[in-house]
Write an enzyme that holds these catalytic residues in place. Sequence first.
Site, PDB file in Angstrom:
ATOM      1  N   LYS A   1       0.832  -1.207   0.000  1.00 17.48           N
ATOM      2  CA  LYS A   1       0.000   0.000   0.000  1.00 17.48           C
ATOM      3  C   LYS A   1       0.871   1.264   0.000  1.00 17.48           C
ATOM      4  O   LYS A   1       2.083   1.199   0.217  1.00 17.48           O
ATOM      5  CB  LYS A   1      -0.934  -0.052   1.212  1.00 17.48           C
ATOM      6  CG  LYS A   1      -2.003  -1.163   1.127  1.00 17.48           C
ATOM      7  CD  LYS A   1      -2.843  -1.198   2.395  1.00 17.48           C
ATOM      8  CE  LYS A   1      -4.015  -2.161   2.287  1.00 17.48           C
ATOM      9  NZ  LYS A   1      -4.818  -2.172   3.553  1.00 17.48           N
TER      10      LYS A   1
ATOM     11  N   TYR B   1     -12.583  -2.344  -3.276  1.00 19.60           N
ATOM     12  CA  TYR B   1     -13.087  -2.309  -1.905  1.00 19.60           C
ATOM     13  C   TYR B   1     -14.619  -2.245  -1.843  1.00 19.60           C
ATOM     14  O   TYR B   1     -15.177  -1.760  -0.854  1.00 19.60           O
ATOM     15  CB  TYR B   1     -12.471  -1.131  -1.149  1.00 19.60           C
ATOM     16  CG  TYR B   1     -11.034  -1.377  -0.695  1.00 19.60           C
ATOM     17  CD1 TYR B   1     -10.700  -2.495   0.078  1.00 19.60           C
ATOM     18  CD2 TYR B   1     -10.020  -0.480  -1.009  1.00 19.60           C
ATOM     19  CE1 TYR B   1      -9.392  -2.718   0.502  1.00 19.60           C
ATOM     20  CE2 TYR B   1      -8.707  -0.694  -0.579  1.00 19.60           C
ATOM     21  CZ  TYR B   1      -8.403  -1.824   0.170  1.00 19.60           C
ATOM     22  OH  TYR B   1      -7.101  -2.035   0.604  1.00 19.60           O
TER      23      TYR B   1
ATOM     24  N   PHE C   1     -15.121   3.570   7.718  1.00 16.48           N
ATOM     25  CA  PHE C   1     -13.739   3.801   7.272  1.00 16.48           C
ATOM     26  C   PHE C   1     -13.598   3.820   5.753  1.00 16.48           C
ATOM     27  O   PHE C   1     -12.492   4.025   5.239  1.00 16.48           O
ATOM     28  CB  PHE C   1     -12.812   2.728   7.870  1.00 16.48           C
ATOM     29  CG  PHE C   1     -13.146   1.299   7.487  1.00 16.48           C
ATOM     30  CD1 PHE C   1     -12.664   0.747   6.312  1.00 16.48           C
ATOM     31  CD2 PHE C   1     -13.957   0.510   8.312  1.00 16.48           C
ATOM     32  CE1 PHE C   1     -12.969  -0.562   5.955  1.00 16.48           C
ATOM     33  CE2 PHE C   1     -14.269  -0.799   7.956  1.00 16.48           C
ATOM     34  CZ  PHE C   1     -13.769  -1.333   6.776  1.00 16.48           C
TER      35      PHE C   1
ATOM     36  N   ARG D   1      -1.828 -14.247   3.840  1.00 14.54           N
ATOM     37  CA  ARG D   1      -2.535 -13.629   4.976  1.00 14.54           C
ATOM     38  C   ARG D   1      -1.781 -13.861   6.287  1.00 14.54           C
ATOM     39  O   ARG D   1      -1.734 -12.987   7.157  1.00 14.54           O
ATOM     40  CB  ARG D   1      -3.965 -14.191   5.082  1.00 14.54           C
ATOM     41  CG  ARG D   1      -4.856 -13.933   3.880  1.00 14.54           C
ATOM     42  CD  ARG D   1      -5.452 -12.568   3.831  1.00 14.54           C
ATOM     43  NE  ARG D   1      -6.293 -12.236   4.952  1.00 14.54           N
ATOM     44  CZ  ARG D   1      -7.060 -11.146   4.998  1.00 14.54           C
ATOM     45  NH1 ARG D   1      -7.100 -10.304   3.961  1.00 14.54           N
ATOM     46  NH2 ARG D   1      -7.778 -10.877   6.050  1.00 14.54           N
TER      47      ARG D   1
ATOM     48  N   THR E   1      -5.514  -7.496  10.610  1.00 12.47           N
ATOM     49  CA  THR E   1      -5.808  -6.208   9.977  1.00 12.47           C
ATOM     50  C   THR E   1      -5.284  -5.044  10.817  1.00 12.47           C
ATOM     51  O   THR E   1      -4.721  -4.090  10.277  1.00 12.47           O
ATOM     52  CB  THR E   1      -7.329  -6.062   9.779  1.00 12.47           C
ATOM     53  OG1 THR E   1      -7.797  -7.197   9.043  1.00 12.47           O
ATOM     54  CG2 THR E   1      -7.677  -4.797   9.035  1.00 12.47           C
TER      55      THR E   1
ATOM     56  N   ARG F   1       2.516  -6.557   9.280  1.00 14.03           N
ATOM     57  CA  ARG F   1       1.786  -5.509  10.006  1.00 14.03           C
ATOM     58  C   ARG F   1       2.274  -5.403  11.455  1.00 14.03           C
ATOM     59  O   ARG F   1       2.334  -4.308  12.020  1.00 14.03           O
ATOM     60  CB  ARG F   1       0.290  -5.788   9.940  1.00 14.03           C
ATOM     61  CG  ARG F   1      -0.292  -5.537   8.537  1.00 14.03           C
ATOM     62  CD  ARG F   1      -1.643  -6.194   8.360  1.00 14.03           C
ATOM     63  NE  ARG F   1      -2.359  -5.730   7.166  1.00 14.03           N
ATOM     64  CZ  ARG F   1      -3.505  -6.255   6.765  1.00 14.03           C
ATOM     65  NH1 ARG F   1      -4.066  -7.248   7.428  1.00 14.03           N
ATOM     66  NH2 ARG F   1      -4.106  -5.785   5.676  1.00 14.03           N
TER      67      ARG F   1
ATOM     68  N   ASN G   1      -1.855   0.079   7.329  1.00 14.95           N
ATOM     69  CA  ASN G   1      -1.399  -1.278   7.660  1.00 14.95           C
ATOM     70  C   ASN G   1      -0.617  -1.944   6.528  1.00 14.95           C
ATOM     71  O   ASN G   1      -0.484  -3.167   6.491  1.00 14.95           O
ATOM     72  CB  ASN G   1      -2.573  -2.134   8.150  1.00 14.95           C
ATOM     73  CG  ASN G   1      -3.631  -2.329   7.098  1.00 14.95           C
ATOM     74  OD1 ASN G   1      -3.510  -1.829   5.983  1.00 14.95           O
ATOM     75  ND2 ASN G   1      -4.658  -3.088   7.432  1.00 14.95           N
TER      76      ASN G   1
ATOM     77  N   HIS H   1      -2.011  -5.376   1.431  1.00 15.07           N
ATOM     78  CA  HIS H   1      -3.287  -6.043   1.168  1.00 15.07           C
ATOM     79  C   HIS H   1      -3.017  -7.443   0.666  1.00 15.07           C
ATOM     80  O   HIS H   1      -2.066  -7.663  -0.084  1.00 15.07           O
ATOM     81  CB  HIS H   1      -4.084  -5.282   0.087  1.00 15.07           C
ATOM     82  CG  HIS H   1      -5.273  -6.071  -0.408  1.00 15.07           C
ATOM     83  ND1 HIS H   1      -6.485  -6.069   0.240  1.00 15.07           N
ATOM     84  CD2 HIS H   1      -5.405  -6.931  -1.459  1.00 15.07           C
ATOM     85  CE1 HIS H   1      -7.326  -6.876  -0.404  1.00 15.07           C
ATOM     86  NE2 HIS H   1      -6.701  -7.417  -1.428  1.00 15.07           N
TER      87      HIS H   1
ATOM     88  N   GLU I   1      -9.888  -9.974  -7.712  1.00 20.01           N
ATOM     89  CA  GLU I   1      -8.915  -8.898  -7.504  1.00 20.01           C
ATOM     90  C   GLU I   1      -7.727  -9.007  -8.464  1.00 20.01           C
ATOM     91  O   GLU I   1      -7.250  -7.988  -8.967  1.00 20.01           O
ATOM     92  CB  GLU I   1      -8.416  -8.921  -6.047  1.00 20.01           C
ATOM     93  CG  GLU I   1      -9.530  -8.554  -5.057  1.00 20.01           C
ATOM     94  CD  GLU I   1      -9.147  -8.760  -3.597  1.00 20.01           C
ATOM     95  OE1 GLU I   1      -8.000  -9.177  -3.329  1.00 20.01           O
ATOM     96  OE2 GLU I   1      -9.996  -8.495  -2.729  1.00 20.01           O
TER      97      GLU I   1
HETATM   98  N1  UDP Z   1      -9.618  -0.542   7.524  1.00 24.02           N
HETATM   99  C1  UDP Z   1      -9.575   0.634   8.243  1.00 24.02           C
HETATM  100  N2  UDP Z   1     -10.284   0.702   9.429  1.00 24.02           N
HETATM  101  C2  UDP Z   1     -11.026  -0.338   9.884  1.00 24.02           C
HETATM  102  C3  UDP Z   1     -11.063  -1.527   9.136  1.00 24.02           C
HETATM  103  C4  UDP Z   1     -10.347  -1.601   7.952  1.00 24.02           C
HETATM  104  O1  UDP Z   1      -8.911   1.591   7.861  1.00 24.02           O
HETATM  105  O2  UDP Z   1     -11.640  -0.218  10.953  1.00 24.02           O
HETATM  106  C5  UDP Z   1      -8.873  -0.615   6.264  1.00 24.02           C
HETATM  107  C6  UDP Z   1      -7.521  -1.306   6.391  1.00 24.02           C
HETATM  108  O3  UDP Z   1      -6.620  -0.670   5.478  1.00 24.02           O
HETATM  109  C7  UDP Z   1      -7.832  -2.713   5.906  1.00 24.02           C
HETATM  110  C8  UDP Z   1      -8.842  -2.429   4.802  1.00 24.02           C
HETATM  111  O4  UDP Z   1      -9.627  -1.353   5.321  1.00 24.02           O
HETATM  112  O5  UDP Z   1      -6.670  -3.386   5.449  1.00 24.02           O
HETATM  113  C9  UDP Z   1      -9.750  -3.577   4.423  1.00 24.02           C
HETATM  114  O6  UDP Z   1     -10.350  -4.088   5.582  1.00 24.02           O
HETATM  115  P1  UDP Z   1     -10.477  -5.657   5.803  1.00 24.02           P
HETATM  116  O7  UDP Z   1     -11.377  -5.878   6.956  1.00 24.02           O
HETATM  117  O8  UDP Z   1     -10.842  -6.318   4.493  1.00 24.02           O
HETATM  118  O9  UDP Z   1      -9.002  -6.071   6.260  1.00 24.02           O
HETATM  119  P2  UDP Z   1      -7.835  -6.876   5.524  1.00 24.02           P
HETATM  120  O10 UDP Z   1      -8.474  -7.917   4.641  1.00 24.02           O
HETATM  121  O11 UDP Z   1      -7.027  -5.867   4.749  1.00 24.02           O
HETATM  122  O12 UDP Z   1      -7.026  -7.479   6.634  1.00 24.02           O
HETATM  123 MG    MG Z   2     -10.012  -7.740   3.234  1.00 23.31          MG
END
Ligand code: UDP
Ligand code: MG
Length: 154
Positions: A11, A51, A59, A87, A93, A104, A114, A117, A128
């Site tokens: 990112k 997204y 958010f 992952r 996350t 992370r 974070n 992705h 994706e």
């Molecule tokens: N995110 C955020 N605040 C939140 C939850 C998510 O800024 O409370 C952002 C963060 O960059 C995250 C992305 O939204 O990586 C996508 O969220 P997801 O729950 O899909 O998490 P990921 O799959 O990236 O772990």
């Molecule tokens: Mg996700």
Amino acid sequence: MDLERTLVLVKPDGVQRGLVGTIIGKFEATGMKIVGMKLMHVSDTLAQRHYAEHEGKPFYAGLVDYITSAPVVALCLEGPDAIAITRKLMGATNPSDAPPGTIRGDFGVEISRNLVHGSANEGDAAREVGLFFSDEELIDYPRSNDVWIASDEG
Ligand code: UDP
Ligand code: MG
């Protein structure tokens, strides 16, 4: 053996902080194969498609601003269980929940910055990868050491 492809993004914060090599190196060191890779700007349209599942969440607007704010490095990684392995290396996350040793956990402090992705499941991965890469940008090639990374028996 479940050979999968997954989308990874370093990112904008990862690029700005000079962590591209470190982050890609962690994925590369597992033995997963890089089959696509490019530095790119994410457009508003692409961010909204990528997204879409988060539209309407508190958010969401900040997330679209963040991912479009500066270049990202997009990767398509291939390997047995590539989705789950990616992952696992990313960590939770929220960096405060991500253990040491994860990307992370080691390099982040806050959920909205974070660093990385990774697709969450097979359906998301296919969608994706298709959003970020054309067929011509995905390269199928053998490596002489593939047999030392995953055996045919799985
Ligand atoms: N995110 C955020 N605040 C939140 C939850 C998510 O800024 O409370 C952002 C963060 O960059 C995250 C992305 O939204 O990586 C996508 O969220 P997801 O729950 O899909 O998490 P990921 O799959 O990236 O772990
Ligand atoms: Mg996700």
